[in-house]
Design an enzyme around this catalytic site. Structure first.
Site, PDB file in Angstrom:
ATOM      1  N   HIS A 129       0.809  -1.216   0.000  1.00  0.00           N
ATOM      2  CA  HIS A 129       0.000   0.000   0.000  1.00  0.00           C
ATOM      3  C   HIS A 129       0.845   1.269   0.000  1.00  0.00           C
ATOM      4  O   HIS A 129       0.399   2.300  -0.522  1.00  0.00           O
ATOM      5  CB  HIS A 129      -0.947   0.009   1.201  1.00  0.00           C
ATOM      6  CG  HIS A 129      -2.218  -0.741   0.970  1.00  0.00           C
ATOM      7  ND1 HIS A 129      -2.351  -2.086   1.240  1.00  0.00           N
ATOM      8  CD2 HIS A 129      -3.419  -0.339   0.479  1.00  0.00           C
ATOM      9  CE1 HIS A 129      -3.579  -2.474   0.939  1.00  0.00           C
ATOM     10  NE2 HIS A 129      -4.246  -1.443   0.472  1.00  0.00           N
ATOM     11  N   GLY A 130       2.010   1.218   0.592  1.00  0.00           N
ATOM     12  CA  GLY A 130       2.804   2.433   0.622  1.00  0.00           C
ATOM     13  C   GLY A 130       4.194   2.207   1.169  1.00  0.00           C
ATOM     14  O   GLY A 130       4.420   1.316   1.983  1.00  0.00           O
TER      15      GLY A 130
END
Length: 459
Positions: free
Chosen positions: A322-323
């Site tokens: 996700h990041g």
């Protein structure tokens, strides 16, 4: 280009639709497919044309490796080669700054200059989509028709930027079916209705919730208890309406072209356990991780300890996907730990009232979202500290308390209202649906002047 923009709704979509079916009805299936592929590349390049060659190179590479795997199923060398290149590509663009920054922090000095590489839009999604194809080809479960259909599989514009993550063996037969190239008025009616629902959720609900979430997280060091809860609940709701809205828009757009894309959300805030939550939230990602990560690692086949380890590692990878930041790693690790606890709880046979199960699950999800949204671990801890500062409740402003009650009301509503796609199972193209859809579309279009990007574009 954004789904929630005038240029997409009034220009790109009508022209793409008209060109595809004009060619398809004329019996020119390859030309119609090429039209859709070119339109999808234009859609992608509208954001930043510099990354179109990167997308095309990634597609070409995976297609060629996939063809080798199709010719010789079980060739682990080609599979490893393909996966390594995909991971290196994603790693370079998404994680270079993160890893170099971590090294600098551990060393206590700026040993490396951070290159600040701009993340290509949708790279996480098209990398996962193609990696799954390589694994399926290795297993003998996927076979391409042509390079053109493979281009369509990866670039088809409804899913290209932020999913849902689609499966090769499910989509390719749809791309080449004769009925795909003929206008289906029932699919158009259903598709426009689902698209409108998603658009409404994004611009009328999610973008309004963003005001409260952004305000809270931009002042993490000075929040009262009410303000912190208002920010956390606002973001919890914003993320759901934003991403589920995008997913429904993608499903609706695909239906216009007679394509069935997988459901990505199934009322996740009605979950009564974290296990149930991950069966309802970002369902295509959860299925991808299960089929291409958790099960290959051994799944639950080698004892309880390895099962728990595989769960935890899978969630850490989901977090990092996700990041590129420690907040995402912590978020994934927290969900991994919660899943381990949930499985142990089930094995112990402990039963609690349903409302308590729901409340505990939702509270855990909200706390985890604080790390997901915060700009740093320190900022997340500040917000969580304010959420626990009940003494500041005495100084709460009436307006803030009213907004918080509104958020709680929305949560209660989501806990009971069925998913829009469930309601669509009873859909028939009649005047009632026409009036509802038209009203929602007009209301949403009225708010497009202040349109914003979808949250998952950053991932």
């Amino acid at each position: 280009m954004l789904f929630n923009s005038y240029e997409f709704i009034l220009l790109f979509l009508p022209l793409t639709f008209a060109g595809f079916f004009a060619l398809g009805h004329g019996g020119q299936k390859r030309a119609a497919t090429l039209w859709l592929v070119l339109a999808s590349f234009f859609f992608y390049g509208y954001w930043d044309v510099r990354y179109v060659p990167l997308l095309f190179a990634s597609i070409s590479f995976n297609y060629l490796v996939g063809r080798q795997l199709e010719r010789c199923n079980g060739n682990r060398v080609w599979l490893t080669f393909g996966i390594v290149v995909n991971v290196l590509l994603l790693g370079y663009f998404k994680y270079t700054d993160f890893f170099l920054g971590t090294v600098n922090a551990l060393a206590g000095a700026d040993m490396f200059d951070l290159p600040h590489i701009v993340l290509p839009l949708g790279i996480s999604f098209f990398t996962f989509t193609q990696t799954a194809y390589l694994v399926d080809a290795y297993r003998g479960e996927a076979r391409n028709e042509s390079f053109l259909t493979y281009l369509e599989f990866v670039t088809i514009f409804p899913h290209l930027i932020a999913g849902p993550i689609i499966n090769h063996k499910e989509m390719i037969p749809q791309f080449i079916a004769d009925k795909t190239f003929r206008i289906n008025y029932d699919n158009i009616a259903r598709g426009l209705t689902i698209f409108t629902m998603g658009l409404f959720k994004k611009v009328v609900i999610a973008d309004k919730l963003a005001i409260y979430a952004n305000e809270a997280f931009s002042h993490a060091d000075s929040l009262t208890c009410v303000q912190a809860w208002l920010g956390a609940l606002s973001y919890t709701l914003q993320l759901y309406f934003d991403f589920s809205g995008y997913s429904e828009m993608a499903i609706g757009l695909a239906l216009l072209f007679n394509l069935d894309m997988p459901v990505n959300f199934n009322s996740p805030y009605q979950s009564r356990s974290i296990i149930d939550f991950w069966r309802r939230w970002h369902m295509t990602l959860g299925l991808w991780v299960k089929n291409y990560l958790y099960i290959p690692m051994g799944g639950n086949r080698h004892g309880e300890f390895r099962k728990m380890r595989n769960l935890f590692v899978s969630m850490l990878i989901i977090g990092l996907w996700h990041g590129a930041g420690w907040t995402f790693v912590i978020w994934g690790g927290m969900h991994g730990a919660l899943l381990m606890i949930n499985h142990a709880w089930r094995k112990a046979g402990i039963a609690l009232p349903k409302v308590l199960n729901w409340g505990m699950t939702f509270l855990c999800v909200v706390i985890c979202w604080v790390f997901f949204r915060a700009g740093s671990v320190h900022e997340a801890m500040q917000v969580l500290g304010s959420m626990a500062d009940y003494q500041s409740l005495l100084g709460a402003h009436g307006k803030e308390s009213r907004h918080l009650l509104e958020m709680i009301g929305m949560v209660a509503l989501l806990a009971f209202v069925p998913n829009p796609l469930v309601l669509m199972k009873k859909f028939t193209a009649n005047n009632k649906w026409l009036i509802v859809t038209a009203a929602m579309l007009i209301w949403a279009m009225w708010h497009l002047n202040n349109y914003s990007e979808f949250l998952y574009f950053q991932f």
